[in-house]
Motif scaffolding. Structure first.
Motif, PDB file in Angstrom:
ATOM      1  N   GLU A 152     -26.064 -35.499  37.502  1.00 27.84           N
ATOM      2  CA  GLU A 152     -27.152 -34.531  37.609  1.00 27.84           C
ATOM      3  C   GLU A 152     -26.906 -33.598  38.787  1.00 27.84           C
ATOM      4  O   GLU A 152     -26.296 -33.983  39.777  1.00 27.84           O
ATOM      5  CB  GLU A 152     -28.488 -35.256  37.816  1.00 27.84           C
ATOM      6  N   GLU A 153     -27.385 -32.381  38.691  1.00 25.90           N
ATOM      7  CA  GLU A 153     -27.207 -31.388  39.755  1.00 25.90           C
ATOM      8  C   GLU A 153     -27.772 -31.883  41.084  1.00 25.90           C
ATOM      9  O   GLU A 153     -27.185 -31.644  42.142  1.00 25.90           O
ATOM     10  CB  GLU A 153     -27.872 -30.060  39.354  1.00 25.90           C
ATOM     11  N   ASP A 154     -28.883 -32.596  41.056  1.00 24.94           N
ATOM     12  CA  ASP A 154     -29.475 -33.140  42.286  1.00 24.94           C
ATOM     13  C   ASP A 154     -28.524 -34.105  42.986  1.00 24.94           C
ATOM     14  O   ASP A 154     -28.419 -34.110  44.210  1.00 24.94           O
ATOM     15  CB  ASP A 154     -30.793 -33.858  41.987  1.00 24.94           C
TER      16      ASP A 154
END
Length: 148
Positions: free
Chosen positions: A76-78
């Motif tokens: 995930e980008e996070d």
């Protein structure tokens, strides 16, 4: 390591939990792993003449070695943003006089496109999104990519 004349070897995917070190023959293994799961750990294997100079797990004779293992493209980008924030934090905590080396697996393809003094044109394949992010990070940190 002896046969290849390697004094410092960064290792990704160490499967020990916690942090520590141990001696094995002429080498010392320093490792840092997940506290519960046996995955995503990192470490350094140092030849005995180098390990005698270690002051801490991060600093050695005004050299800071950061061994990393980046999230994969499926992350995930996070998680990816958190990864780069942690590296940024480690760099900021490093004494300004230190030379910083970041070793490990960024899970990025840099490709054959040269970028000023950051990376040459001799990478393999096509640059991917993770490669773009790594090059941008290096630009911001005034770092160079080698051995891609």
């Amino acid at each position: 390591m002896n046969r290849s004349n390697i004094d410092i070897l960064g290792v990704s995917e160490v499967h020990w939990t916690g942090n520590g070190f141990f001696n094995s023959g002429d080498h010392t293994m320093y490792f840092s792993g997940n506290s519960k799961r046996r995955q995503h750990g990192v470490g350094f294997v140092l030849y005995k003449k180098i390990s005698k100079c270690v002051e801490s797990y991060q600093t050695m004779s005004q050299i800071t070695l950061l061994q990393i293992y980046a999230p994969t493209a499926d992350a995930e980008e996070d998680e990816i943003a958190q990864f780069y924030a942690e590296i940024q934090g480690a760099i900021e905590e490093t004494p300004r006089a230190d030379v910083v080396y970041i070793l490990g697996d960024f899970n990025a393809k840099i490709g054959e496109r040269a970028e000023a003094v950051i990376v040459g044109k001799f990478g393999l394949g096509e640059r991917n999104k993770a490669g773009d992010r790594l090059v941008q990070f290096c630009q911001e940190q005034h770092m160079r990519l080698t051995n891609t």
